[in-house]
Design a protein around this motif. Structure first.
Motif, mmCIF file in Angstrom:
data_model
loop_
_atom_site.group_PDB
_atom_site.id
_atom_site.type_symbol
_atom_site.label_atom_id
_atom_site.label_comp_id
_atom_site.label_asym_id
_atom_site.label_seq_id
_atom_site.Cartn_x
_atom_site.Cartn_y
_atom_site.Cartn_z
ATOM 1 N N GLN B 109 34.497 74.355 14.821
ATOM 2 C CA GLN B 109 33.465 74.485 13.785
ATOM 3 C C GLN B 109 32.661 75.770 13.932
ATOM 4 O O GLN B 109 31.439 75.777 13.814
ATOM 5 C CB GLN B 109 32.553 73.269 13.816
ATOM 6 N N TYR B 147 29.918 78.690 9.725
ATOM 7 C CA TYR B 147 30.118 77.381 9.092
ATOM 8 C C TYR B 147 28.819 76.575 9.035
ATOM 9 O O TYR B 147 28.839 75.386 8.755
ATOM 10 C CB TYR B 147 31.164 76.578 9.875
ATOM 11 N N SER B 149 27.087 75.592 11.495
ATOM 12 C CA SER B 149 26.893 74.711 12.651
ATOM 13 C C SER B 149 25.960 75.359 13.671
ATOM 14 O O SER B 149 25.672 76.552 13.607
ATOM 15 C CB SER B 149 28.250 74.386 13.287
ATOM 16 N N MET B 283 32.852 69.967 6.141
ATOM 17 C CA MET B 283 32.374 69.760 7.509
ATOM 18 C C MET B 283 30.888 69.456 7.427
ATOM 19 O O MET B 283 30.237 69.666 6.412
ATOM 20 C CB MET B 283 32.616 70.997 8.365
#
Lengths: 341, 341, 341, 341
Positions: B109, B147, B149, B283
């Motif tokens: 991720q 992403y 994250s 995600m």
């Protein structure tokens, strides 16, 4: 305390700032593809009378110089510059850092001479060991020069001619172009520059913008994928609108020229004040920078109230000081200066 | 038409713009030595609880990344990055353009794992042909990642540890740091980052500034003559005040965190809207970027009224779309979006 | 047809070639770690009376110059060179290609003057805009120079002194060092050079080897991981034994000096022949290169039987011609030349 | 003690050495313009059945790779390579050092697959943010690969095809080309390579020369002023005859192929010995490198009498060892090896 230290001592001209305020909350796409960059490019092409020009906006002068030079030159080429040229003298080796040699040539008041270049090129192409040399691929000039001097139309035409003869690009650093165009002692117009140079930039940072230089390739000669080349040099601004909106303002209703004219007016007054008081000048400069010779004592006294730039010490007692005017220079500043002399 | 295309679609947060307006006509010295750069640096050091930090202001993310990486690395060193790292994937090869290899490593991720790095380093130092390899000299991470994250405090501590073990610098790209710090699902503070990283930057461009990233060297480890190194990369702004004044505003009365919080609030509402309508997410992202899976038909319908970024096509009919919130995202925008779904 | 065109017109000195033949079938490890590189390094350290020296073998002069200069300089530094210096004038911009500026300085017969450098450095460190300049980090000299002239021990000591004062490395390009050391008009020994320079190279290509230059760092000051730096510049030879065996031969039983002496002897005879015939010399050169002034007509006549290098045309009729001797120059060649004049 | 450590453990093949000896005292001009470079180039063009080829001689593999790649690529381009490619894995970042990104791709036994590249290129050209990416401008392959494997004619044709489709150059690193051409399991000839690749090099260092790689541009596509580009990379040898004479020998009477065949013969015997004794191979290699799996104990025992290269540890007890044959490998060496197993 007043400042004549440089032409980038204050923020943006009020009309430039106003455009940023007006457009601030609009949604615009990034990386120079916004409506303001597009519109500013059109206005610049029109002001240059050069419809086929390609216009890109970069953040500052060293970035513009290094990006243009090192992306236009072939690997085996270098750039000719006066020894006083900004790229040679005051940009921390940015051009060499990207792999290209600057070929320094003698200057007269900051200017290159077409005949000197022609002589150099003749010798160059006659050299039996030519593949061991750096091929001159571009001539770099600043207009106004670092000394505030200007090329005449005849001189610029001659430079353009020698560049064509030897397949070199002619690149004009126009960090202070506003002051060159609005000098009372120039016969060179923006259209002349677009016609005679292969690439040049119109300086914003030193002429009323917060930042920004508009690079103009004059005949569809921008290096391929120029945006990619900018990106890889860290020179592609995400919110390109910051540059676009400012240049859009500068090229609306002649603001860029108005800013230049105001600074020229102030510079002429400044010059008259020094002349009247009997000071001499290091050289004659027809633009917004004046180079005055002071004694050490006068410098010390002046500096208590006026910020100036020390250019060069002539001897232990005499110093050349540079004074620059800008969009924010006020008559009151000059009156205060006069009172101090 | 509304836009959730990115977090740099609008100009400056009103309070940032206000500071530019207020300070516009003041005389300030250039090149990052003005009062606002100095004051902003102090405020940042204080917010980081890192009095020995050195703070420099650069214009944009790619410029900050390339300048930090290539000026900190020794010539024989490269930088470890996730294959998804911005420097590896989306900066046009800027790091390599300045002579250094990026050593790509697998990610989860968007995140690197300390144990993977340790394993790599063990193998590296056991290689009999080590002088034919590129020495890893730095680990590059982004936080939030590409992403959206986030590293946990434990993960960040482990990365810092492995870097210390092998004499590598830990560099955090904080282009979207505001959103990482204000996520409701983080245990990492700005002080933690300053304690665990050798260098990081606090992103302005994507968090309410017109431009600007504040690079923080945390333990007097800025490369010598860093200003000269910036200059030679075209990264030293003449009117540095433009960067200083903006960061001075962002770090006054917690504005930077307020901007982050607003975008997080909007992102959570956005996420709830999609979830309620039964959409799935590519995600889980705890920050201001949400990655939703749409059908081709929905994408086409949506794009008539909402600008979004296509991230990746999963197959001929299903597409991952990124939606980003920012300081200027309004509840009304989200309501309009909801009505369209 | 004979050749006095350069000192690299023939292959290796017979004793050098013999060593290659003898060692050809031995198994040796690669990349400069073979027995001959190690042994040659020891012999060179001994000849230099410099036990703490580090010795590396590179292939040619431009490669040695660029590798040493660009791996020793910090990113913010450039190298001072005479305008006639080989790196400035005849290496196709190799130093700039790797990112560093050459700071050109005036010369006298190819030589730099310590006092000129001191004056430059004083002005440099007094400049208020110092971070916009390139820091001088090294002084490059060639010995013999490109004009065949030599530094005296006093001159070299003064250069070493000014370098120490300003924290610069002193680097001597010894492409033709054999001829400098064996000149009858020098007071500089190899040990003096090792004591006064931070780094220098002992030229093989122009003194009896097929290829190869031995770079000597004199006080454990080789850049870290120098082998890696060589590799990344394509300057690490797989069969390093080719360089090692040649230098092992050159530094056995004084062969290097013997080669130098022979060429000097031949050059002195050559000079005497021209002098006797009433020709004038462009400059006085105490080494293996002689610069004679010929008429165009003489040049044309000579070139039918003797290869020479045209150095520079003084006017339409008079030309400076360089003649160089080497290990393979024979008395018979000079007799033939004399007959032609 | 025998050595199977690499194919560059001994000097030159006797016939190559002989040519150096014979030509040593001849006068030849420098920088690759001597009679031997010219003659060797003609012989190579003839062997390639490629009369329009341009041939240049460089010193070693990393130098050849970096020079070809970075002088052929445009600034905005990078080079696709297998992750196992020598330029990516074992050249100390030489390509990146000169400013270009290597785009790593998965491999099968060291080989790239045309279909993988086609898929990558399709995605690349569909990317909306394409100007933020590195344009693939070249595909780099090695033949034999780093694992000793070979492209079939069909595979090579497919690679050539995808390169043409996307305007990329196909570059073959032929450091060990002799062994690829003389493998008993290849259908690819030198003429095929010259027809299908845009540029490749014929390795000398690993195939019987002291040093030297012959770069072949196959359709008048050498970068302009290639000699200047070599010079500026320190890759232009003054006594170019050293390279010319060696390649002249290698391409006279089929010596290059004879050298390749001998090593292949020895490698096949070596393989048979291991197979007979029940050892397994890490992979099937049809050229002069064999990858055998040994226990730790066997490795230790073997290394007392045979130099080998540790390739990779499979686990604590099993290790992959590379054994390479060359022109100087003798049957007696293999018999000794057999006795030890």
């Amino acid at each position: 305390m007043i400042s004549l230290e440089s032409d980038y001592i204050t923020g943006a001209h009020p009309k430039v700032l106003q455009r940023l305020i007006e457009t601030n909350e609009e949604v615009q796409t990034g990386y120079g593809l916004d409506a303001y960059c597009l519109s500013a490019a059109e206005k610049i092409k029109s002001a240059c009378q050069c419809p086929e020009a390609q216009v890109y906006f970069l953040t500052g002068g060293t970035q513009a110089n290094a990006t243009v030079i090192t992306s236009m030159l072939e690997e085996f080429q270098g750039v000719i510059s006066a020894t006083t040229g900004h790229i040679h003298a005051h940009e921390a080796g940015a051009v060499e850092f990207s792999g290209h040699k600057i070929i320094p040539m003698p200057h007269k008041q900051g200017k290159l001479n077409a005949e000197d270049i022609r002589r150099y090129m003749k010798t160059f192409y006659a050299d039996e060991a030519i593949e061991h040399l750096v091929y001159p691929g571009m001539v770099y000039i600043s207009h106004p020069t670092e000394y505030g001097s200007l090329y005449s139309l005849a001189e610029l035409t001659a430079l353009s001619q020698v560049c064509k003869e030897y397949g070199m690009s002619l690149f004009m650093d126009g960090a202070r172009l506003a002051y060159g165009l609005m000098s009372r002692r120039t016969d060179v117009t923006l259209a002349d520059i677009a016609r005679l140079c292969d690439v040049f930039y119109i300086g914003g940072t030193k002429a009323g913008a917060l930042c920004g230089e508009a690079v103009v390739f004059t005949h569809q000669n921008a290096p391929s994928h120029f945006m990619n080349r900018m990106k890889k040099r860290g020179a592609l601004m995400a919110k390109g609108r910051l540059l676009g909106a400012q240049f859009e303002a500068l090229f609306t209703d002649g603001l860029y020229f108005e800013i230049g004219r105001h600074a020229i007016d102030m510079a002429e007054k400044l010059e008259a004040i020094f002349a009247k008081k009997g000071y001499s000048f290091y050289m004659d400069s027809p633009t917004n920078q004046k180079f005055v010779i002071l004694t050490k004592e006068t410098l010390e006294r002046l500096r208590k109230a006026v910020a100036v730039t020390v250019w060069e010490w002539l001897d232990a007692d005499r110093v050349v000081v540079r004074l620059a005017t800008t969009w924010s220079t006020k008559e009151a500043d000059l009156e205060l200066l006069e009172a101090l002399l």
